[in-house]
Design an enzyme around this catalytic site. Structure first.
Site, PDB file in Angstrom:
ATOM      1  N   ASP A 103      -4.659 -18.151  44.156  1.00  0.00           N
ATOM      2  CA  ASP A 103      -4.949 -17.896  45.389  1.00  0.00           C
ATOM      3  C   ASP A 103      -4.049 -18.677  46.306  1.00  0.00           C
ATOM      4  OD1 ASP A 103      -6.319 -17.330  47.985  1.00  0.00           O
ATOM      5  OD2 ASP A 103      -7.424 -19.294  47.769  1.00  0.00           O
ATOM      6  N   GLU A 129      -4.890 -12.607  41.350  1.00  0.00           N
ATOM      7  CA  GLU A 129      -4.437 -13.967  41.654  1.00  0.00           C
ATOM      8  C   GLU A 129      -4.768 -14.789  40.356  1.00  0.00           C
ATOM      9  OE1 GLU A 129      -6.671 -14.011  46.013  1.00  0.00           O
ATOM     10  OE2 GLU A 129      -7.848 -14.790  44.571  1.00  0.00           O
TER      11      GLU A 129
END
Lengths: 233, 233
Positions: free
Chosen positions: B52, B124
């Site tokens: 992320d 991610e």
């Protein structure tokens, strides 16, 4: 004014900006520009946009590698504590960043120079400038010294209410009586400060022991030790 | 199953994982582990935590450097559009990431394999694994090809309602009548698809012209051109 900062950065961190303009930009607040139309330069906001992400990644990377047994919930919790306004403002104050900001007159009058939100902005902008000028590896070295080393010393505990967190955690199992017990009270020789040692107990079992220069701080430290032990997997 | 992915990554992106375990981890969902107690490995959640931040920085860095005249508001707006669930899910689908996920049985039954939220997580986590295995520079090359190049082609427009944004922007100056005018309708020779060209007009001034394979898409493209022109400084 920035000469002093450049000297400090060189002496303390061996950081020398090859583009001092970036450093200047990181310390320039928007209204200063409006009031000084001949000043050539930008305000810190674009650097702050970049620095915010640089901080997030450097912190996530550090936590990921240093806590291999933590799950993403624990990692996220600590990151949120570290990457927040009050924490950044405290870090910026340590380096006296407030002294170097080129601030608009109105902001100066209203006391913005020492406001957490401004110091957070400037901290992030500085990290953005450092990243552009010196690269991510240098940012990581700087943050290791100034920010990550403080995890172990309990610096970030001041931004978390561990006593409440411990209470809530234990209450999930039913009603609880948590006791904080003073173990000792000594004087540090180095600076003549008092040091308290306190144990936190639950059902007469010691869950953690903490130290601090006040009873309150020692209790918080003990609660943190207990909370982290209980949530460790 | 991952052999196919490894082949794809090598052929299309010249990416070869030196730690294939990381790649496997990125595609392992939590309940799969519960159902396969002998399977040695972790689920993707720690990698997702890291990935992320890697995504955020790579995107911020790209936008900062490619749009030197944008202010932080414009940069933030585009980043939010790019770094969001629907966008990540679309990018993951392009690479058929859904096919490779080790998924719990219950999740499989409930159709999770094609759910945006799962695909976002895996996207991610994959970026996190790529970062650990190959470093930030390789991540940036991969994202330039797969994600950043799509800015110019208008890929992210599907996640933004530019017609509403344009309306709101112009309404700030009072009531408005915005007209979308079809300029042409042609057939592309290469694939026999229709192409519409549409102008958006405000007070009889053309604000922007857009193309698309449907009237709706051409209108959206025209609205984007107009919106970006009006908000550019």
């Amino acid at each position: 004014m920035l000469k002093k900062l450049q000297r400090e950065l060189k002496e303390r961190f061996k950081i020398e900006f090859s583009q001092p303009k970036l450093l200047l930009e990181a310390f320039t607040q928007g209204n200063y520009l409006n009031e000084h139309p001949t000043f050539k330069g930008r305000d810190y906001q674009r650097l702050e946009f970049l620095g915010d992400s640089v901080m997030q990644l450097a912190t996530a990377d550090y936590l990921y590698r240093h806590y291999p047994n933590w799950d993403e919930g624990q990692l996220t919790e600590l990151r949120i504590t570290m990457v927040q306004t009050r924490s950044f403002a405290a870090l910026a104050r340590e380096l006296k960043f407030n002294e170097y900001i080129l601030l608009g007159h109105g902001e100066e009058i209203s006391g913005a120079r020492n406001r957490d939100s401004l110091l957070e902005d400037v901290w992030e902008a500085f990290i953005g400038a450092l990243y552009l000028d010196q690269g991510q590896a240098k940012v990581e070295i700087f943050l290791s010294q100034q920010m990550f080393a403080k995890i172990e010393t309990g610096f970030y505990d001041q931004f978390v209410d561990y006593k409440t967190k411990l209470q809530e955690l234990l209450q999930k199992k039913g009603s609880v009586i948590i006791k904080y017990q003073k173990l000792s009270e000594t004087i540090k020789q180095s600076d003549n400060k008092q040091v308290f040692k306190i144990a936190v107990e639950y059902n007469e079992n010691v869950l953690g022991i903490g130290e601090g220069t006040s009873i309150k701080n020692a209790e918080k430290a003990a609660a943190r030790v207990a909370y982290q032990k209980l949530t460790q997997k």
